[in-house]
Design a protein around this motif. Structure first.
Motif, PDB file in Angstrom:
ATOM      1  N   SER A 254      20.805  65.085  65.094  1.00  0.00           N
ATOM      2  CA  SER A 254      21.893  64.656  65.981  1.00  0.00           C
ATOM      3  C   SER A 254      22.689  65.846  66.494  1.00  0.00           C
ATOM      4  O   SER A 254      23.067  65.885  67.661  1.00  0.00           O
ATOM      5  CB  SER A 254      22.816  63.663  65.275  1.00  0.00           C
TER       6      SER A 254
ATOM      7  N   ALA B 159      18.335  63.343  59.942  1.00  0.00           N
ATOM      8  CA  ALA B 159      18.876  62.702  61.145  1.00  0.00           C
ATOM      9  C   ALA B 159      20.160  63.394  61.594  1.00  0.00           C
ATOM     10  O   ALA B 159      20.406  63.557  62.793  1.00  0.00           O
ATOM     11  CB  ALA B 159      19.126  61.224  60.894  1.00  0.00           C
TER      12      ALA B 159
ATOM     13  N   THR C 232      20.418  59.055  66.103  1.00  0.00           N
ATOM     14  CA  THR C 232      20.307  59.891  64.907  1.00  0.00           C
ATOM     15  C   THR C 232      21.632  59.962  64.147  1.00  0.00           C
ATOM     16  O   THR C 232      21.638  60.019  62.918  1.00  0.00           O
ATOM     17  CB  THR C 232      19.805  61.303  65.265  1.00  0.00           C
TER      18      THR C 232
END
Length: 181
Positions: free
Chosen positions: A168, A164, A84
């Motif tokens: 993450s 993303a 990610t």
């Protein structure tokens, strides 16, 4: 300062610089897909560690004896975080990706009263508010909202990168929270 301490500091600084440059390399390798990039990064890391362990002769010290499923889970979380993070770099910029990755303390501040039964302090709320304001300035929500309205354009790629990046940092949250247990 004795030579052993100096060597340890040099190794720590070298490792930090090399890990910090990882995002720069990913940013310059826009044509390489994320999956193979992660595979070769992990393969090179495992190979390097294997060579080091064989040279030092400490093979028996790295064989897990208990809680092997936690080691597997940690490897899955780490690989998902890297995936990610790299996706965020490819769809936004390196500066946005690194900022999004290191917002895990915001999750710790938000969820520590629920999970760890800690009290919320004024310092924590102020730090959380300032972090959120800084994050909004860096992320450029105007670019993201225009991408949602225009369909599949370059701005929607920015939205994918921000999503993303949030993922993450939230994937890094459980291991960072485990230090409190």
């Amino acid at each position: 300062m004795n030579p052993g301490t100096r060597k340890a500091y040099a190794e720590l600084i070298t490792g930090s610089v090399l890990f910090g440059l990882l995002g720069v390399f990913v940013d310059y390798l826009q044509e390489v897909p994320t999956g193979p990039m992660i595979f070769y990064k992990e393969l090179f890391g495992v190979f390097s560690l294997l060579v080091f362990i064989i040279i030092t002769g400490k093979v028996s010290s790295v064989i897990p004896h208990r809680k092997k499923h936690y080691l597997l889970l940690l490897g899955f979380i780490n690989t998902s975080t890297i995936f990610t993070y790299f996706t965020c770099i490819k769809h936004t910029s390196f500066s946005v990706a690194i900022l999004m990755l290191y917002t895990a303390p915001m999750y710790v501040t938000l969820f520590s009263p629920l999970i760890l039964k800690e009290k919320i302090t004024i310092k924590g709320i102020v730090a959380l508010a300032l972090s959120l304001i800084g994050l909004i300035f860096i992320v450029d929500l105007g670019n993201m909202s225009s991408g949602l309205n225009s369909g599949l354009s370059g701005s929607s790629s920015h939205f994918i990168g921000i999503a993303a990046g949030i993922l993450s940092s939230s994937l890094i949250f459980p291991p960072s929270c485990s230090y409190y247990y």
